[in-house]
Design an enzyme around this catalytic site. Structure first.
Site, PDB file in Angstrom:
ATOM      1  N   ARG A  50       1.169   9.283   2.024  1.00  0.00           N
ATOM      2  CA  ARG A  50       1.505   8.908   0.521  1.00  0.00           C
ATOM      3  C   ARG A  50       0.991  10.032  -0.421  1.00  0.00           C
ATOM      4  O   ARG A  50       0.332   9.915  -1.350  1.00  0.00           O
ATOM      5  CB  ARG A  50       0.965   7.847   0.103  1.00  0.00           C
ATOM      6  CG  ARG A  50       1.361   6.329   1.025  1.00  0.00           C
ATOM      7  CD  ARG A  50       2.883   6.192   0.613  1.00  0.00           C
ATOM      8  NE  ARG A  50       3.362   4.985   1.041  1.00  0.00           N
ATOM      9  CZ  ARG A  50       3.734   4.698   2.496  1.00  0.00           C
ATOM     10  NH1 ARG A  50       3.911   5.522   3.016  1.00  0.00           N
ATOM     11  NH2 ARG A  50       4.080   3.553   2.642  1.00  0.00           N
ATOM     12  N   SER A  70       3.449  -1.452  -2.321  1.00  0.00           N
ATOM     13  CA  SER A  70       1.836  -1.603  -1.993  1.00  0.00           C
ATOM     14  C   SER A  70       1.181  -0.984  -3.281  1.00  0.00           C
ATOM     15  O   SER A  70       1.524   0.041  -3.619  1.00  0.00           O
ATOM     16  CB  SER A  70       1.379  -0.700  -0.736  1.00  0.00           C
ATOM     17  OG  SER A  70       2.088  -1.214   0.305  1.00  0.00           O
ATOM     18  N   GLU A  85      -2.164   3.418  -4.790  1.00  0.00           N
ATOM     19  CA  GLU A  85      -0.905   4.151  -4.396  1.00  0.00           C
ATOM     20  C   GLU A  85      -0.024   4.419  -5.577  1.00  0.00           C
ATOM     21  O   GLU A  85       0.549   5.398  -5.837  1.00  0.00           O
ATOM     22  CB  GLU A  85      -0.421   3.448  -3.346  1.00  0.00           C
ATOM     23  CG  GLU A  85       0.622   4.436  -2.743  1.00  0.00           C
ATOM     24  CD  GLU A  85       2.145   3.599  -2.333  1.00  0.00           C
ATOM     25  OE1 GLU A  85       2.701   3.430  -3.426  1.00  0.00           O
ATOM     26  OE2 GLU A  85       2.208   3.233  -1.476  1.00  0.00           O
TER      27      GLU A  85
HETATM   28  P1  FAD Z   1       9.272   6.437 -10.191  1.00  0.00           P
HETATM   29  O1  FAD Z   1       8.498   5.130 -10.165  1.00  0.00           O
HETATM   30  O2  FAD Z   1      10.214   6.593 -11.411  1.00  0.00           O
HETATM   31  O3  FAD Z   1       8.444   7.946 -10.151  1.00  0.00           O
HETATM   32  C1  FAD Z   1       7.013   7.780  -9.333  1.00  0.00           C
HETATM   33  C2  FAD Z   1       6.508   9.228  -9.778  1.00  0.00           C
HETATM   34  O4  FAD Z   1       7.236  10.179  -9.409  1.00  0.00           O
HETATM   35  C3  FAD Z   1       6.135   9.313 -11.114  1.00  0.00           C
HETATM   36  O5  FAD Z   1       4.966   9.852 -11.233  1.00  0.00           O
HETATM   37  C4  FAD Z   1       7.262  10.350 -11.697  1.00  0.00           C
HETATM   38  O6  FAD Z   1       6.885  10.810 -12.954  1.00  0.00           O
HETATM   39  C5  FAD Z   1       7.479  11.021 -10.411  1.00  0.00           C
HETATM   40  N1  FAD Z   1       8.749  11.544 -10.357  1.00  0.00           N
HETATM   41  C6  FAD Z   1       9.962  10.630 -10.140  1.00  0.00           C
HETATM   42  N2  FAD Z   1      11.113  11.338  -9.991  1.00  0.00           N
HETATM   43  C7  FAD Z   1      10.893  12.679 -10.209  1.00  0.00           C
HETATM   44  C8  FAD Z   1      11.439  14.085 -10.003  1.00  0.00           C
HETATM   45  N3  FAD Z   1      12.726  14.204  -9.846  1.00  0.00           N
HETATM   46  N4  FAD Z   1      10.829  15.174 -10.169  1.00  0.00           N
HETATM   47  C9  FAD Z   1       9.277  15.131 -10.315  1.00  0.00           C
HETATM   48  N5  FAD Z   1       8.603  13.806 -10.525  1.00  0.00           N
HETATM   49  C10 FAD Z   1       9.385  12.900 -10.097  1.00  0.00           C
HETATM   50  N6  FAD Z   1       7.139   3.372  -1.019  1.00  0.00           N
HETATM   51  C11 FAD Z   1       7.120   4.044   0.312  1.00  0.00           C
HETATM   52  O7  FAD Z   1       6.555   4.994   0.556  1.00  0.00           O
HETATM   53  N7  FAD Z   1       7.403   2.969   1.364  1.00  0.00           N
HETATM   54  C12 FAD Z   1       7.795   1.921   1.042  1.00  0.00           C
HETATM   55  O8  FAD Z   1       7.865   1.045   2.114  1.00  0.00           O
HETATM   56  C13 FAD Z   1       7.834   1.242  -0.199  1.00  0.00           C
HETATM   57  N8  FAD Z   1       7.999  -0.043  -0.492  1.00  0.00           N
HETATM   58  C14 FAD Z   1       8.338  -0.502  -1.773  1.00  0.00           C
HETATM   59  C15 FAD Z   1       8.774  -1.807  -1.666  1.00  0.00           C
HETATM   60  C16 FAD Z   1       8.787  -2.518  -3.037  1.00  0.00           C
HETATM   61  C17 FAD Z   1       9.373  -3.683  -3.433  1.00  0.00           C
HETATM   62  C18 FAD Z   1       8.647  -1.609  -4.168  1.00  0.00           C
HETATM   63  C19 FAD Z   1       8.700  -2.018  -5.631  1.00  0.00           C
HETATM   64  C20 FAD Z   1       8.315  -0.031  -3.987  1.00  0.00           C
HETATM   65  C21 FAD Z   1       8.137   0.291  -2.699  1.00  0.00           C
HETATM   66  N9  FAD Z   1       7.679   1.429  -2.546  1.00  0.00           N
HETATM   67  C22 FAD Z   1       7.368   2.344  -1.263  1.00  0.00           C
HETATM   68  C23 FAD Z   1       7.155   2.716  -3.753  1.00  0.00           C
HETATM   69  C24 FAD Z   1       8.560   3.117  -4.144  1.00  0.00           C
HETATM   70  O9  FAD Z   1       9.769   2.899  -3.933  1.00  0.00           O
HETATM   71  C25 FAD Z   1       8.621   4.961  -3.686  1.00  0.00           C
HETATM   72  O10 FAD Z   1       7.404   5.269  -4.281  1.00  0.00           O
HETATM   73  C26 FAD Z   1       9.660   5.608  -4.612  1.00  0.00           C
HETATM   74  O11 FAD Z   1       9.740   6.551  -3.866  1.00  0.00           O
HETATM   75  C27 FAD Z   1       9.627   5.655  -6.099  1.00  0.00           C
HETATM   76  O12 FAD Z   1      10.744   6.280  -6.411  1.00  0.00           O
HETATM   77  P2  FAD Z   1      11.129   6.084  -7.983  1.00  0.00           P
HETATM   78  O13 FAD Z   1      12.281   6.781  -8.227  1.00  0.00           O
HETATM   79  O14 FAD Z   1      11.173   4.662  -8.385  1.00  0.00           O
HETATM   80  O15 FAD Z   1       9.888   6.702  -8.735  1.00  0.00           O
HETATM   81  N1  EPU Z   2      -1.705  -7.748   6.714  1.00  0.00           N
HETATM   82  C1  EPU Z   2      -2.695  -8.863   6.407  1.00  0.00           C
HETATM   83  N2  EPU Z   2      -2.437  -9.437   5.337  1.00  0.00           N
HETATM   84  C2  EPU Z   2      -1.666  -9.272   4.453  1.00  0.00           C
HETATM   85  C3  EPU Z   2      -0.867  -7.903   4.631  1.00  0.00           C
HETATM   86  C4  EPU Z   2      -0.964  -7.270   5.785  1.00  0.00           C
HETATM   87  O1  EPU Z   2      -3.426  -9.136   7.308  1.00  0.00           O
HETATM   88  O2  EPU Z   2      -1.471  -9.685   3.559  1.00  0.00           O
HETATM   89  C5  EPU Z   2      -1.923  -7.007   8.017  1.00  0.00           C
HETATM   90  C6  EPU Z   2      -0.623  -7.420   8.778  1.00  0.00           C
HETATM   91  O3  EPU Z   2      -0.697  -8.589   9.715  1.00  0.00           O
HETATM   92  C7  EPU Z   2      -0.546  -5.769   9.883  1.00  0.00           C
HETATM   93  C8  EPU Z   2      -1.156  -4.827   8.764  1.00  0.00           C
HETATM   94  O4  EPU Z   2      -1.925  -5.680   7.977  1.00  0.00           O
HETATM   95  O5  EPU Z   2      -1.352  -6.440  10.766  1.00  0.00           O
HETATM   96  C9  EPU Z   2      -0.036  -4.033   8.072  1.00  0.00           C
HETATM   97  O6  EPU Z   2       0.589  -4.899   7.393  1.00  0.00           O
HETATM   98  P1  EPU Z   2       2.348  -4.319   7.271  1.00  0.00           P
HETATM   99  O7  EPU Z   2       2.879  -3.983   8.478  1.00  0.00           O
HETATM  100  O8  EPU Z   2       2.897  -5.534   6.296  1.00  0.00           O
HETATM  101  O9  EPU Z   2       2.204  -3.066   6.338  1.00  0.00           O
HETATM  102  P2  EPU Z   2       1.242  -2.556   5.368  1.00  0.00           P
HETATM  103  O10 EPU Z   2       0.363  -1.780   6.029  1.00  0.00           O
HETATM  104  O11 EPU Z   2       0.824  -3.556   4.529  1.00  0.00           O
HETATM  105  C10 EPU Z   2       2.611  -0.478   4.940  1.00  0.00           C
HETATM  106  C11 EPU Z   2       3.230   0.521   3.900  1.00  0.00           C
HETATM  107  C12 EPU Z   2       4.354   0.058   3.276  1.00  0.00           C
HETATM  108  C13 EPU Z   2       5.336  -0.132   4.241  1.00  0.00           C
HETATM  109  C14 EPU Z   2       4.834  -0.737   5.491  1.00  0.00           C
HETATM  110  C15 EPU Z   2       5.823  -0.756   6.605  1.00  0.00           C
HETATM  111  C16 EPU Z   2       1.290   1.476   2.825  1.00  0.00           C
HETATM  112  C17 EPU Z   2       0.130   1.607   1.516  1.00  0.00           C
HETATM  113  N3  EPU Z   2       2.112   0.438   2.636  1.00  0.00           N
HETATM  114  O12 EPU Z   2       2.279  -1.670   4.566  1.00  0.00           O
HETATM  115  O13 EPU Z   2       4.813   0.817   2.193  1.00  0.00           O
HETATM  116  O14 EPU Z   2       6.669  -0.469   3.855  1.00  0.00           O
HETATM  117  O15 EPU Z   2       3.769  -0.229   5.804  1.00  0.00           O
HETATM  118  O16 EPU Z   2       5.783   0.411   7.140  1.00  0.00           O
HETATM  119  O17 EPU Z   2       1.007   2.459   3.570  1.00  0.00           O
HETATM  120  C18 EPU Z   2       4.707   0.921  -0.188  1.00  0.00           C
HETATM  121  O18 EPU Z   2       4.255   2.225   0.034  1.00  0.00           O
HETATM  122  O19 EPU Z   2       4.943   0.652  -1.383  1.00  0.00           O
HETATM  123  C19 EPU Z   2       5.037   0.094   1.079  1.00  0.00           C
HETATM  124  C20 EPU Z   2       5.504  -1.006   0.719  1.00  0.00           C
END
Ligand code: FAD
Ligand code: EPU
Length: 336
Positions: A162, A236, A332
């Site tokens: 991240r 997250s 994050e």
């Molecule tokens: P924005 O929120 O619009 O921007 C994020 C940052 O990047 C800001 O600082 C912005 O200024 C900058 N930025 C955006 N575009 C540019 C550009 N073109 N050039 C320079 N800077 C820029 N993330 C994960 O890694 N893994 C996950 O599994 C994951 N799951 C998610 C689930 C949910 C339900 C939600 C809501 C979010 C999740 N995220 C996850 C976080 C998010 O999806 C990512 O961080 C994604 O890359 C953000 O994209 P965005 O276009 O919405 O960025």
């Molecule tokens: N867990 C709990 N309680 C909770 C949530 C999680 O006990 O309420 C435990 C789960 O049981 C598991 C462990 O924590 O043992 C990990 O949970 P999970 O697999 O749901 O993933 P996470 O670590 O909570 C990360 C990323 C997610 C990504 C998933 C799947 C980060 C900060 N988050 O979540 O990314 O989708 O793994 O790979 O690394 C994001 O970045 O926004 C995001 C959603």
């Protein structure tokens, strides 16, 4: 070039927070972006993708520049791989589907991550055992200072968990224009992470395709993570903390069930969601904001919450986890 004035940013952030921006402009190509940067010289600027990784804690006294650069181009191909350049304004999941449908492997485990392609390198997005860096080839970004287009290879991006150059030293200095990824024509599926295997079994799939893996990941995500269209959130809210083996052992002495993943360098990655749940925060609600009931790592806006309330809640959680477990969490989400 057109700037809209006094804009409510609620439709542009997945937390669904009301906050005003002085102005907003949309660009779909480099020359419009250059014009906008020139016209807004000296003002505060925010480059926005899908707004799925930001928390607005106050009005934004500056100009929001929304990235709409489109285009997908096959730039190179050999017997084993394709190199594809994608515009920063493309929705990430649309790009994943584009690859999956063509049988090009590498990003299927990152299905349904919200947001746009241009933000993906910012925090080196990742899910289910795969990170952007695993398929990343290069990107082009416009340097805000002088309007030059600069190439970044993987090393220059300094990707980490991240993390990237763009989140640290490069913050606010570059606008990512496009990203080139390298996909495999002979994909090796990665189904060992989380419960992808169980989900495939549940679906009766014994020899999975890229589409099967993508659909399994989508189903798992939908069962855990709140849909921002229904409950405001940014995924997250905290990173999973990486601690020393001693710290992990100390906590495990008290909680034998604590998940922990060795990172290979003597350190252990803990699950922040587990720590937050153990501390009793899962499902916590205070009026319009709280902690998601199915995933304690996700802070939520049930409707009408202020960004500063969610920020304060995150501060309480940080302090509580520090006090109970001696572990320092890090946010994050980008706080504005
Ligand atoms: P924005 O929120 O619009 O921007 C994020 C940052 O990047 C800001 O600082 C912005 O200024 C900058 N930025 C955006 N575009 C540019 C550009 N073109 N050039 C320079 N800077 C820029 N993330 C994960 O890694 N893994 C996950 O599994 C994951 N799951 C998610 C689930 C949910 C339900 C939600 C809501 C979010 C999740 N995220 C996850 C976080 C998010 O999806 C990512 O961080 C994604 O890359 C953000 O994209 P965005 O276009 O919405 O960025
Ligand atoms: N867990 C709990 N309680 C909770 C949530 C999680 O006990 O309420 C435990 C789960 O049981 C598991 C462990 O924590 O043992 C990990 O949970 P999970 O697999 O749901 O993933 P996470 O670590 O909570 C990360 C990323 C997610 C990504 C998933 C799947 C980060 C900060 N988050 O979540 O990314 O989708 O793994 O790979 O690394 C994001 O970045 O926004 C995001 C959603």
């Amino acid at each position: 070039m057109h700037l809209e004035r006094d804009i409510d940013l609620k439709p542009f952030n997945t937390f669904g927070i009301h906050a005003r921006a002085d102005a907003l402009g949309r660009f779909g190509d480099v020359s419009t972006l250059r014009e906008m940067l020139k016209a807004t010289d000296g003002l505060q600027r925010l480059i926005l993708g899908g707004g799925s990784n930001i928390l607005l804690t106050q009005d934004f006294h500056g100009v929001v520049l929304m990235n709409g650069i489109s285009g997908i181009e096959l730039v190179r191909e050999d017997a084993d791989h394709v190199w594809v350049k994608a515009g920063a304004g493309i929705v990430w999941h649309d790009l994943v589907l584009y690859f999956v449908q063509r049988g090009w492997g590498g990003v299927e485990n990152m299905s349904l991550i919200p947001g746009k392609v241009g933000a993906a390198p910012m925090q080196n997005i990742g899910a289910y055992g795969v990170e952007l860096k695993d398929v990343f080839h290069e990107l082009e970004a416009l340097r805000v200072d002088d309007g030059e287009v600069v190439h970044f290879d993987k090393v220059a991006c300094a990707f980490g968990y991240r993390e990237s150059f763009f989140k640290r030293a490069g913050k606010d200095r570059f606008v990512i224009l496009n990203v080139t990824l390298r996909l495999s024509k002979h994909p090796v599926l990665n189904t060992s992470y989380g419960n992808i295997k169980q989900e495939l079994e549940r679906r009766g799939v014994s020899t999975p395709s890229l589409v099967d893996v993508s659909e399994a990941v989508i189903a798992i995500r939908q069962s855990k993570l709140p849909d921002p269209a229904v409950i405001g959130n940014a995924g997250s809210f905290f990173k999973n903390p990486v601690v020393s083996a001693e710290v992990a052992q100390r906590i495990r002495a008290e909680y034998a069930d604590m998940p922990g993943y060795p990172t290979g360098d003597g350190l252990v990655k803990l699950a922040a969601g587990w720590l937050i749940e153990k501390a009793g925060w899962k499902g916590y609600r205070e009026g319009a904001f709280g902690v998601h009931a199915a995933q304690a790592l996700v802070l939520v806006n049930h409707g009408g919450a202020a960004g500063k309330d969610i920020f304060e809640l995150s501060t309480h959680i940080l302090a509580d986890i520090q006090e109970r477990f001696g572990v320092e969490l890090e946010r994050e989400v980008n706080i504005l």
